[in-house]
Design a protein around this motif. Structure first.
Motif, short mmCIF file in Angstrom:
data_model
loop_
_atom_site.label_atom_id
_atom_site.label_comp_id
_atom_site.label_asym_id
_atom_site.label_seq_id
_atom_site.Cartn_x
_atom_site.Cartn_y
_atom_site.Cartn_z
N VAL A 1 107.37 15.16 -20.48
CA VAL A 1 107.28 15.06 -21.93
C VAL A 1 106.22 14.04 -22.33
O VAL A 1 106.21 12.92 -21.82
N GLY A 2 105.33 14.44 -23.20
CA GLY A 2 104.35 13.52 -23.76
C GLY A 2 103.31 13.05 -22.78
O GLY A 2 102.78 11.96 -22.92
N TYR A 3 102.98 13.88 -21.77
CA TYR A 3 101.99 13.40 -20.81
C TYR A 3 100.63 13.28 -21.47
O TYR A 3 100.28 14.01 -22.38
N ALA A 4 99.88 12.33 -21.00
CA ALA A 4 98.56 12.07 -21.57
C ALA A 4 97.54 13.02 -20.98
O ALA A 4 97.59 13.35 -19.81
N ARG A 5 96.61 13.46 -21.81
CA ARG A 5 95.59 14.39 -21.37
C ARG A 5 94.24 13.69 -21.30
O ARG A 5 94.05 12.63 -21.89
N PRO A 6 93.29 14.29 -20.59
CA PRO A 6 91.94 13.72 -20.60
C PRO A 6 91.41 13.62 -22.02
O PRO A 6 91.83 14.37 -22.91
N PRO A 7 90.47 12.73 -22.27
CA PRO A 7 90.12 12.36 -23.64
C PRO A 7 89.27 13.36 -24.41
O PRO A 7 89.25 13.30 -25.63
N ASP A 8 88.54 14.25 -23.73
CA ASP A 8 87.69 15.15 -24.49
C ASP A 8 87.89 16.58 -24.02
O ASP A 8 88.56 16.85 -23.02
N PHE A 9 87.30 17.50 -24.75
CA PHE A 9 87.52 18.92 -24.50
C PHE A 9 87.06 19.32 -23.10
O PHE A 9 87.78 20.00 -22.37
N ALA A 10 85.86 18.90 -22.72
CA ALA A 10 85.32 19.28 -21.41
C ALA A 10 86.19 18.75 -20.28
O ALA A 10 86.46 19.44 -19.30
N ALA A 11 86.65 17.50 -20.43
CA ALA A 11 87.48 16.91 -19.38
C ALA A 11 88.82 17.62 -19.27
O ALA A 11 89.38 17.76 -18.18
N ARG A 12 89.35 18.09 -20.39
CA ARG A 12 90.61 18.83 -20.33
C ARG A 12 90.41 20.17 -19.64
O ARG A 12 91.29 20.65 -18.92
N TYR A 13 89.28 20.78 -19.88
CA TYR A 13 89.02 22.08 -19.24
C TYR A 13 88.89 21.92 -17.73
O TYR A 13 89.48 22.68 -16.97
N TYR A 14 88.14 20.93 -17.29
CA TYR A 14 87.96 20.72 -15.86
C TYR A 14 89.14 19.99 -15.23
O TYR A 14 89.34 20.07 -14.01
N GLY A 15 89.93 19.25 -16.05
CA GLY A 15 91.02 18.47 -15.50
C GLY A 15 90.50 17.32 -14.65
O GLY A 15 89.29 17.11 -14.52
N LEU A 16 91.41 16.58 -14.07
CA LEU A 16 90.98 15.51 -13.18
C LEU A 16 90.32 16.07 -11.93
O LEU A 16 89.50 15.41 -11.30
N ARG A 17 90.66 17.32 -11.59
CA ARG A 17 90.05 17.92 -10.39
C ARG A 17 88.54 18.05 -10.55
O ARG A 17 87.79 17.79 -9.61
N GLY A 18 88.07 18.44 -11.70
CA GLY A 18 86.64 18.58 -11.91
C GLY A 18 86.10 17.57 -12.90
O GLY A 18 85.04 17.79 -13.50
#
Length: 663
Positions: A393-410
């Motif tokens: 619940v409420g996990y933090a996501r990467p800060p911008d759109f591109a980072a969310r698309y690639y995730g921490l993996r990319g």
């Protein structure tokens, strides 16, 4: 004269074979350690002299291993537990799950069987997964009937211009079921045309143009020959035009040369204008392209994981076989969930219908065209309607759109190359500090720690890519701008030095040239990145952020090989040779590692030892302590005493002996 109370001894020397044996041949009564010289006594007792030394060395080795960290890799969480700053497995895993939850890229293609569990099953515990299970490319060809002379998808070079439905080229192609698909320009699809195939241009301008493709489209021409055989080929026609062969008087199955194909094309071209032929269209590449586009939509990014699994093994993979079988086999597109994080995939409730690109008649209206909008509906439905298996619940996501698309993996690119940061784990085994715990020793104060606390340990997730290739690696220079490599993480642009170097200009003359200056140079071999998330409400406060980025440099033994562009070791030599050794235009392989700055930090330190090892250390020390006096005692009390008597001399400490009173 014999002193009062003295002792007279005959000096009898032993014969050969009678060393130290005065009791033989009537020489006298047996005496313990009766040696002929002190040196012989040291030889006889050398094992007792070495024993305490060996025990002390063993004690030092065991204790040093436990307190010096040799070979022991521990982490700060475990160290905190050792001193009662405890973190349970549940708490540790829940906190570090922030890393895992943000790790997933929105879209990923998999061609390795072993990745399925990590990238599909585990991902489905954190977010819904749209799974596309595909066979090998050859099994993804949907065969449709199209006009023989029309422009077909098979005429495109898909490896260059991309999938049919989202390629970079413009045109109109026949896609089966009497329909045509048009794209005006890259990214601008008209879709299926309402006038059927009327707008599809011919791929062949005339008969000569048709036969000119003999070398590149032979299979297509052979099919056209078969389709037109009844209308244009006969024994008479074949004989008149030189098309017959020994095995076929009509020429329909003969191996023709270019002249014969030219003759056939002239005969068949008009008839082929109204004849349909079979054409194979790759629907899996279209499905993958449509899924990749849908996964990049704003509502899907960070909320869904699209996984394209390619390979015949997808039907037998232990995690996929039940889902694939239940939905008709390969290829299939279905939304799956990992219910309650139990590790078993199942078709998610509230999902869109399963899509089979090989037999579908709804999305593409019976054609071989895969509409991106229809595929996007599957992804959008998953993002909005399907619950994750066991979400944090409420996990933090990467800060911008591109980072969310690639995730921490990319999420990291180095030198323009995006790293594929594969997950790995640093996990604790049974906590060694509490092994061999004996409650009575704690109760009586001989052991300082209580028994192992239940459910203690750690589980840290890290991501790494051990092979990132940097093209055009910068050359070394000692006097200009520092050569560096660009690193981008979550939109933050940083630079790390390409070399760690030190040139001793102070030791050279004021006007010394490059040949007179000594430099030591180490090349970049890795990049260590730390990121962190603040587990707070809202993405502004709870987003991931870059904490630190640092280069890692080769610390191998320095070499002095110059004039090589492949040198990947530390270098020491003149500035001139260093510049030659690390020239421009090279490609270097480095590693990239990304870790949660809040996760346990692995470092070398004592694991505090098991009680059994500590007891062993204490035992070794005590054994050395008690055995150390044995050797000098035996030497003085027996060996030197007996030797002195043999030589007619007073033994050691004779003045304290009553029998020698008066000497």
């Amino acid at each position: 004269a014999v002193p009062d109370g003295g002792l007279v001894e005959d000096r009898v020397r032993p014969r050969a074979g009678q060393h130290g044996a005065r009791h033989r041949a009537g020489a006298g009564p047996y005496r313990f350690l009766d040696e002929t010289s002190v040196g012989n006594g040291y030889v006889r007792l050398r094992a007792l002299a070495l024993l305490p030394v060996i025990l002390v060395v063993l004690f030092a080795v065991v204790l040093g291993f436990e307190t010096g960290g040799y070979g022991a890799e521990e982490d700060r969480d475990t160290r905190d537990m050792a001193w009662d700053y405890r973190s349970t497995v549940y708490q540790s895993t829940a906190f570090h799950k922030y890393f895992r939850a943000a790790y997933w890229p929105s879209y990923l293609e998999l061609e390795v069987n072993e990745e399925v569990y990590d990238e599909v099953v585990v991902a489905a515990a954190d977010r819904p997964v749209v799974l596309a299970a595909m066979p090998a490319t050859a099994a993804c060809q949907r065969v449709v009937e199209v006009p023989c002379l029309a422009a077909k998808p098979a005429h495109r070079d898909e490896s260059v211009v991309g999938a049919l439905n989202l390629g970079t080229d413009a045109g109109i192609w026949a896609v089966g079921n009497g329909r045509a698909f048009q794209r005006i320009a890259e990214g601008v699809n008209v879709g299926l045309l309402s006038d059927g195939v009327a707008s599809v241009p011919n791929a062949y301008a005339d008969a000569a143009n048709l036969s000119s493709y003999k070398s590149t489209r032979l299979a297509e021409l052979q099919e056209m020959r078969t389709k037109s055989a009844a209308a244009v080929l006969s024994t008479a026609v074949a004989a008149a035009n030189g098309l017959a062969c020994a095995s076929d008087a009509t020429g329909a199955t003969c191996a023709w040369d270019q002249t014969q194909w030219d003759a056939w094309a002239t005969l068949a071209f008009t008839d082929l204008a109204t004849t349909n032929c079979s054409s194979a269209v790759d629907v899996c590449s279209q499905t993958a392209a449509a899924l990749a586009q849908a996964a990049a939509e704003e509502d899907a990014v960070g909320n869904v994981a699209v996984r394209v699994v390619t390979g015949a093994w997808a039907a037998s993979n232990t995690h996929l076989k039940d889902v694939v079988s239940a939905n008709g086999g390969l290829p299939t597109v279905i939304t799956v969930a990992n219910a309650d994080g139990a590790g078993v995939l199942s078709a998610a409730a509230n999902r869109a219908a399963t899509y089979d690109p090989m037999t579908d008649v709804a999305f593409g209206e019976g054609t071989a065209y895969v509409p991106p909008a229809s595929v996007a509906t599957i992804v959008a439905t998953a993002a909005s309607s399907v619950a994750a298996g066991a979400p944090l619940v409420g996990y933090a996501r990467p800060p911008d759109f591109a980072a969310r698309y690639y995730g921490l993996r990319g999420g990291a690119s180095v030198g323009g190359a995006r790293a594929d940061l594969r997950r790995s784990f640093e996990t604790s085994k049974t906590w060694r500090t509490r092994q061999s715990y004996l409650a009575p020793f704690f109760d009586i104060g001989l052991w300082p720690w209580e028994g192992q606390c239940a459910d203690t340990g750690f589980n840290a997730t890290i991501a790494r890519d051990e092979g990132v290739y940097l093209n055009d690696f910068p050359a070394f220079n000692a006097r200009g701008a520092v050569p560096s490599v660009a690193v981008e993480i979550f939109g933050d642009a940083k630079r790390v030095p390409a070399y760690a170097s030190a040139c001793d200009f102070d030791a050279a003359a004021a006007d010394a040239g490059a040949a007179d200056v000594t430099c030591s140079v180490s090349v970049l071999v890795g990049v260590e990145i730390s990121v962190a998330a603040t587990p707070a409400a809202g993405e502004t406060l709870g987003a991931w952020r870059l904490v630190d980025v640092a280069g890692v440099y080769d610390d191998a033994a320095a070499v002095t090989t110059a004039s090589t562009t492949t040198l990947n070791a530390a270098f020491i030599g003149s500035e001139t040779d260093a510049v030659l050794a690390f020239g421009s235009g090279t490609t270097r392989e480095i590693y990239v590692r990304l870790r949660d700055a809040g996760a346990p930090e692995k470092f070398r330190a004592t694991p505090l030892g098991t009680p059994s090892k500590m007891y062993l250390s204490i035992g070794l020390f005590l054994a050395a302590l008690f055995t150390a006096p044995v050797h000098p005692y035996l030497m003085f009390a027996y060996v030197k005493f007996n030797v002195a008597l043999r030589e007619g001399k007073p033994p050691p400490f004779w003045q304290a002996m009553r029998k020698f009173r008066g000497w």
